[in-house]
Scaffold this motif. Structure first.
Motif, PDB file in Angstrom:
ATOM      1  N   LEU A   1       0.841  -1.206   0.000  1.00 57.98           N
ATOM      2  CA  LEU A   1       0.000   0.000   0.000  1.00 57.98           C
ATOM      3  C   LEU A   1       0.873   1.253   0.000  1.00 57.98           C
ATOM      4  CD1 LEU A   1      -2.866  -0.888   2.536  1.00 57.98           C
ATOM      5  CD2 LEU A   1      -3.131  -0.447   0.087  1.00 57.98           C
ATOM      6  N   GLU A   2       1.908   1.247   0.832  1.00 59.52           N
ATOM      7  CA  GLU A   2       2.813   2.399   0.893  1.00 59.52           C
ATOM      8  C   GLU A   2       3.516   2.623  -0.442  1.00 59.52           C
ATOM      9  OE1 GLU A   2       3.107   4.469   3.287  1.00 59.52           O
ATOM     10  OE2 GLU A   2       2.194   3.461   5.012  1.00 59.52           O
ATOM     11  N   LEU A   3       3.782   1.517  -1.153  1.00 52.92           N
ATOM     12  CA  LEU A   3       4.462   1.595  -2.450  1.00 52.92           C
ATOM     13  C   LEU A   3       3.488   1.789  -3.606  1.00 52.92           C
ATOM     14  CD1 LEU A   3       6.974  -1.328  -1.826  1.00 52.92           C
ATOM     15  CD2 LEU A   3       7.568   1.094  -2.006  1.00 52.92           C
ATOM     16  N   GLU A   4       2.196   1.906  -3.278  1.00 53.23           N
ATOM     17  CA  GLU A   4       1.121   2.105  -4.257  1.00 53.23           C
ATOM     18  C   GLU A   4       1.017   0.938  -5.240  1.00 53.23           C
ATOM     19  OE1 GLU A   4       1.542   5.949  -6.031  1.00 53.23           O
ATOM     20  OE2 GLU A   4       1.364   7.010  -4.115  1.00 53.23           O
ATOM     21  N   GLU A   5       1.345  -0.250  -4.760  1.00 55.88           N
ATOM     22  CA  GLU A   5       1.196  -1.481  -5.552  1.00 55.88           C
ATOM     23  C   GLU A   5      -0.167  -2.094  -5.208  1.00 55.88           C
ATOM     24  OE1 GLU A   5       3.279  -2.611  -7.758  1.00 55.88           O
ATOM     25  OE2 GLU A   5       5.202  -1.645  -7.356  1.00 55.88           O
ATOM     26  N   TYR A   6      -1.223  -1.425  -5.649  1.00 49.32           N
ATOM     27  CA  TYR A   6      -2.567  -1.739  -5.157  1.00 49.32           C
ATOM     28  C   TYR A   6      -3.081  -3.093  -5.647  1.00 49.32           C
ATOM     29  CZ  TYR A   6      -2.332   3.195  -3.961  1.00 49.32           C
ATOM     30  OH  TYR A   6      -1.934   4.405  -3.453  1.00 49.32           O
ATOM     31  N   TYR A   7      -2.793  -3.437  -6.871  1.00 44.28           N
ATOM     32  CA  TYR A   7      -3.288  -4.721  -7.383  1.00 44.28           C
ATOM     33  C   TYR A   7      -2.568  -5.900  -6.702  1.00 44.28           C
ATOM     34  CZ  TYR A   7      -5.911  -2.104 -10.837  1.00 44.28           C
ATOM     35  OH  TYR A   7      -6.796  -1.254 -11.441  1.00 44.28           O
ATOM     36  N   GLU A   8      -1.329  -5.676  -6.298  1.00 47.69           N
ATOM     37  CA  GLU A   8      -0.611  -6.686  -5.529  1.00 47.69           C
ATOM     38  C   GLU A   8      -1.313  -6.909  -4.180  1.00 47.69           C
ATOM     39  OE1 GLU A   8       2.895  -9.229  -4.665  1.00 47.69           O
ATOM     40  OE2 GLU A   8       1.863  -8.504  -6.458  1.00 47.69           O
ATOM     41  N   VAL A   9      -1.765  -5.821  -3.571  1.00 47.82           N
ATOM     42  CA  VAL A   9      -2.487  -5.918  -2.298  1.00 47.82           C
ATOM     43  C   VAL A   9      -3.787  -6.699  -2.484  1.00 47.82           C
ATOM     44  CG1 VAL A   9      -3.637  -4.637  -0.452  1.00 47.82           C
ATOM     45  CG2 VAL A   9      -1.501  -3.770  -1.447  1.00 47.82           C
ATOM     46  N   ILE A  10      -4.512  -6.374  -3.538  1.00 52.09           N
ATOM     47  CA  ILE A  10      -5.785  -7.050  -3.797  1.00 52.09           C
ATOM     48  C   ILE A  10      -5.567  -8.549  -4.001  1.00 52.09           C
ATOM     49  CG2 ILE A  10      -7.686  -7.270  -5.455  1.00 52.09           C
ATOM     50  CD1 ILE A  10      -7.407  -4.197  -5.893  1.00 52.09           C
ATOM     51  N   GLU A  11      -4.549  -8.901  -4.761  1.00 54.67           N
ATOM     52  CA  GLU A  11      -4.269 -10.316  -5.029  1.00 54.67           C
ATOM     53  C   GLU A  11      -3.952 -11.069  -3.734  1.00 54.67           C
ATOM     54  OE1 GLU A  11      -0.929 -13.079  -7.330  1.00 54.67           O
ATOM     55  OE2 GLU A  11      -1.160 -10.964  -7.892  1.00 54.67           O
ATOM     56  N   HIS A  12      -3.107 -10.479  -2.884  1.00 57.11           N
ATOM     57  CA  HIS A  12      -2.698 -11.169  -1.661  1.00 57.11           C
ATOM     58  C   HIS A  12      -3.823 -11.212  -0.634  1.00 57.11           C
ATOM     59  CE1 HIS A  12       1.671 -12.112  -1.954  1.00 57.11           C
ATOM     60  NE2 HIS A  12       1.556 -11.322  -3.004  1.00 57.11           N
ATOM     61  N   THR A  13      -4.587 -10.154  -0.516  1.00 56.35           N
ATOM     62  CA  THR A  13      -5.686 -10.170   0.452  1.00 56.35           C
ATOM     63  C   THR A  13      -6.818 -11.087  -0.020  1.00 56.35           C
ATOM     64  OG1 THR A  13      -6.463  -8.084  -0.541  1.00 56.35           O
ATOM     65  CG2 THR A  13      -5.240  -7.944   1.540  1.00 56.35           C
ATOM     66  N   ASP A  14      -7.025 -11.197  -1.323  1.00 55.52           N
ATOM     67  CA  ASP A  14      -8.013 -12.167  -1.836  1.00 55.52           C
ATOM     68  C   ASP A  14      -7.663 -13.566  -1.344  1.00 55.52           C
ATOM     69  OD1 ASP A  14      -9.568 -10.355  -3.187  1.00 55.52           O
ATOM     70  OD2 ASP A  14      -8.768 -10.804  -5.177  1.00 55.52           O
ATOM     71  N   GLU A  15      -6.394 -13.942  -1.500  1.00 54.17           N
ATOM     72  CA  GLU A  15      -5.943 -15.266  -1.084  1.00 54.17           C
ATOM     73  C   GLU A  15      -6.047 -15.430   0.431  1.00 54.17           C
ATOM     74  OE1 GLU A  15      -1.848 -17.987  -1.094  1.00 54.17           O
ATOM     75  OE2 GLU A  15      -2.001 -16.231  -2.403  1.00 54.17           O
ATOM     76  N   LEU A  16      -5.664 -14.376   1.154  1.00 55.78           N
ATOM     77  CA  LEU A  16      -5.704 -14.426   2.613  1.00 55.78           C
ATOM     78  C   LEU A  16      -7.127 -14.591   3.129  1.00 55.78           C
ATOM     79  CD1 LEU A  16      -4.107 -14.029   5.310  1.00 55.78           C
ATOM     80  CD2 LEU A  16      -4.617 -11.592   5.084  1.00 55.78           C
ATOM     81  N   LEU A  17      -8.069 -13.834   2.559  1.00 57.64           N
ATOM     82  CA  LEU A  17      -9.447 -13.833   3.054  1.00 57.64           C
ATOM     83  C   LEU A  17     -10.214 -15.084   2.648  1.00 57.64           C
ATOM     84  CD1 LEU A  17     -10.169 -10.052   2.501  1.00 57.64           C
ATOM     85  CD2 LEU A  17     -10.025 -11.241   4.700  1.00 57.64           C
ATOM     86  N   GLU A  18      -9.734 -15.786   1.639  1.00 51.32           N
ATOM     87  CA  GLU A  18     -10.342 -17.074   1.312  1.00 51.32           C
ATOM     88  C   GLU A  18     -10.150 -18.075   2.448  1.00 51.32           C
ATOM     89  OE1 GLU A  18      -9.062 -18.787  -2.357  1.00 51.32           O
ATOM     90  OE2 GLU A  18      -9.768 -17.109  -3.574  1.00 51.32           O
ATOM     91  N   LYS A  19      -9.016 -17.951   3.145  1.00 47.74           N
ATOM     92  CA  LYS A  19      -8.696 -18.888   4.228  1.00 47.74           C
ATOM     93  C   LYS A  19      -9.067 -18.340   5.601  1.00 47.74           C
ATOM     94  CE  LYS A  19      -4.753 -20.477   1.495  1.00 47.74           C
ATOM     95  NZ  LYS A  19      -3.272 -20.476   1.371  1.00 47.74           N
ATOM     96  N   HIS A  20      -9.098 -17.012   5.728  1.00 47.17           N
ATOM     97  CA  HIS A  20      -9.363 -16.382   7.022  1.00 47.17           C
ATOM     98  C   HIS A  20     -10.452 -15.322   6.828  1.00 47.17           C
ATOM     99  CE1 HIS A  20      -5.703 -18.329   8.578  1.00 47.17           C
ATOM    100  NE2 HIS A  20      -5.166 -18.006   7.421  1.00 47.17           N
ATOM    101  N   LYS A  21     -11.686 -15.779   6.805  1.00 51.50           N
ATOM    102  CA  LYS A  21     -12.811 -14.903   6.441  1.00 51.50           C
ATOM    103  C   LYS A  21     -13.172 -13.889   7.518  1.00 51.50           C
ATOM    104  CE  LYS A  21     -14.755 -18.387   3.328  1.00 51.50           C
ATOM    105  NZ  LYS A  21     -14.176 -17.730   2.145  1.00 51.50           N
ATOM    106  N   ASP A  22     -12.576 -14.017   8.706  1.00 55.37           N
ATOM    107  CA  ASP A  22     -12.850 -13.067   9.779  1.00 55.37           C
ATOM    108  C   ASP A  22     -11.677 -12.121  10.033  1.00 55.37           C
ATOM    109  OD1 ASP A  22     -11.116 -14.961  10.713  1.00 55.37           O
ATOM    110  OD2 ASP A  22     -12.091 -15.213  12.672  1.00 55.37           O
ATOM    111  N   CYS A  23     -10.773 -12.004   9.073  1.00 56.98           N
ATOM    112  CA  CYS A  23      -9.578 -11.162   9.239  1.00 56.98           C
ATOM    113  C   CYS A  23      -9.929  -9.701   8.930  1.00 56.98           C
ATOM    114  CB  CYS A  23      -8.453 -11.645   8.318  1.00 56.98           C
ATOM    115  SG  CYS A  23      -6.929 -10.702   8.484  1.00 56.98           S
ATOM    116  N   VAL A  24     -10.195  -8.948   9.971  1.00 54.16           N
ATOM    117  CA  VAL A  24     -10.639  -7.555   9.813  1.00 54.16           C
ATOM    118  C   VAL A  24      -9.598  -6.728   9.063  1.00 54.16           C
ATOM    119  CG1 VAL A  24     -11.304  -5.462  11.050  1.00 54.16           C
ATOM    120  CG2 VAL A  24     -12.021  -7.693  11.914  1.00 54.16           C
ATOM    121  N   LYS A  25      -8.337  -6.869   9.456  1.00 54.25           N
ATOM    122  CA  LYS A  25      -7.285  -6.081   8.810  1.00 54.25           C
ATOM    123  C   LYS A  25      -7.144  -6.433   7.332  1.00 54.25           C
ATOM    124  CE  LYS A  25      -4.517  -5.225  12.950  1.00 54.25           C
ATOM    125  NZ  LYS A  25      -3.195  -5.413  13.599  1.00 54.25           N
TER     126      LYS A  25
END
Length: 311
Positions: free
Chosen positions: A224-248
């Motif tokens: 996010l700090e590096l403005e690599e927004y699509y990289e963030v979306i890709e990684h959080t998509d994968e993270l939230l598939e496994k941890h659906k209650d991860c607020v952050k």
């Protein structure tokens, strides 16, 4: 035996860095592998029971900077398909032991019908002499080498994770986000490698997954700090598939979606944050208000640009 050259360095466990080409012993001298095309030199550690023992013999007969061609009989090249597959996976940033069971090299060779590479499968079916063209680039100090992650045992990998985590945090404090992200990513890969050896659903598998979460979140914050927004979306998509209650996870994905004008997705994730943690409702309200204001500004800027073009 002493190392060839001026240093006369005696080695026990010694890192050898080299480029190599592997050719078939045919009229065309067909190239099977070329480390230069892979984008990185190869490396082995003498004395660490490398599967291609003949390579240790060849490389330790060379001087630094020397280029030499060797012909090797099929009796010495039977395990080459497994070695080649591993090096190709390393060049792709993947685990070189991916897909292997805990057995000897020949056991893996016979257990698996395919390496995933047709030319290597052919070598498995029909072992044959190979030609190796090698250039020895560097000889590491046997007293100070750093083990590659793929050489580490499980305990060594787990011990490295908190060290990499602390190094990443220190780099963040210095606002060196690219370097910090690299540390977090390395720690995640170590944990995923260990996790891949566990049975899904077992307590160790679950605990390793939980250890990955804060590292992934830190990595995403750096992106996010590096403005690599699509990289963030890709990684959080994968993270939230496994941890659906991860607020952050939802919050960081919302920030990334908002940055690339994905209004619907950003609102959905912000609302999920408020749903999962009511104490963050005021923060979500501010973020949604800020998103609406930015969208309004974008609308009027685009409208003004349209009228200027029309005029």
């Amino acid at each position: 035996p002493p190392w060839r050259g001026d240093s006369q360095l005696l080695y026990t466990i010694c890192q050898l860095v080299f480029h190599f080409q592997t050719l078939l012993d045919n009229f065309e001298r067909t190239v099977i592998d070329d480390s230069r095309l892979a984008g990185r030199p190869a490396e082995i550690f003498v004395g660490k029971m490398f599967k291609m023992e003949v390579w240790e013999t060849l490389l330790t007969s060379m001087r630094i900077g020397e280029v030499a061609e060797f012909w090797c009989d099929a009796v010495h090249t039977g395990l080459y398909p497994i070695v080649s597959k591993g090096m190709r996976l390393i060049a792709q940033g993947r685990d070189p032991l991916e897909g292997q069971r805990h057995m000897c090299g020949m056991g893996n060779l016979f257990h698996y019908h395919s390496t995933g590479f047709p030319e290597l499968d052919e070598l498995m079916r029909t072992p044959q002499p190979l030609i190796f063209i090698m250039e020895l680039l560097q000889v590491g100090d046997p007293m100070s080498y750093q083990r590659e992650s793929w050489m580490m045992e499980k305990d060594e990998k787990l011990q490295m994770v908190p060290i990499l985590h602390m190094q990443g945090n220190a780099l963040v404090k210095r606002r060196e986000f690219r370097e910090a992200a690299s540390k977090y990513k390395e720690a995640v890969l170590l944990l995923k490698t260990v996790q891949s050896r566990e049975m899904p659903g077992d307590i160790d598998y679950i605990n390793l997954g939980r250890m990955i979460v804060p590292l992934e979140l830190n990595y995403c914050q750096c992106m996010l700090e590096l403005e690599e927004y699509y990289e963030v979306i890709e990684h959080t998509d994968e993270l939230l598939e496994k941890h659906k209650d991860c607020v952050k996870g939802y919050y960081k994905r919302a920030k990334a979606h908002a940055a690339v004008w994905n209004e619907k997705e950003a609102r959905r994730d912000y609302n999920m944050v408020a749903h999962l943690d009511v104490t963050l409702a005021s923060l979500v309200s501010r973020e949604l208000k800020n998103l609406s204001e930015r969208l309004k500004e974008k609308y009027w800027e685009e409208k003004e640009q349209y009228w200027n073009i029309s005029i």
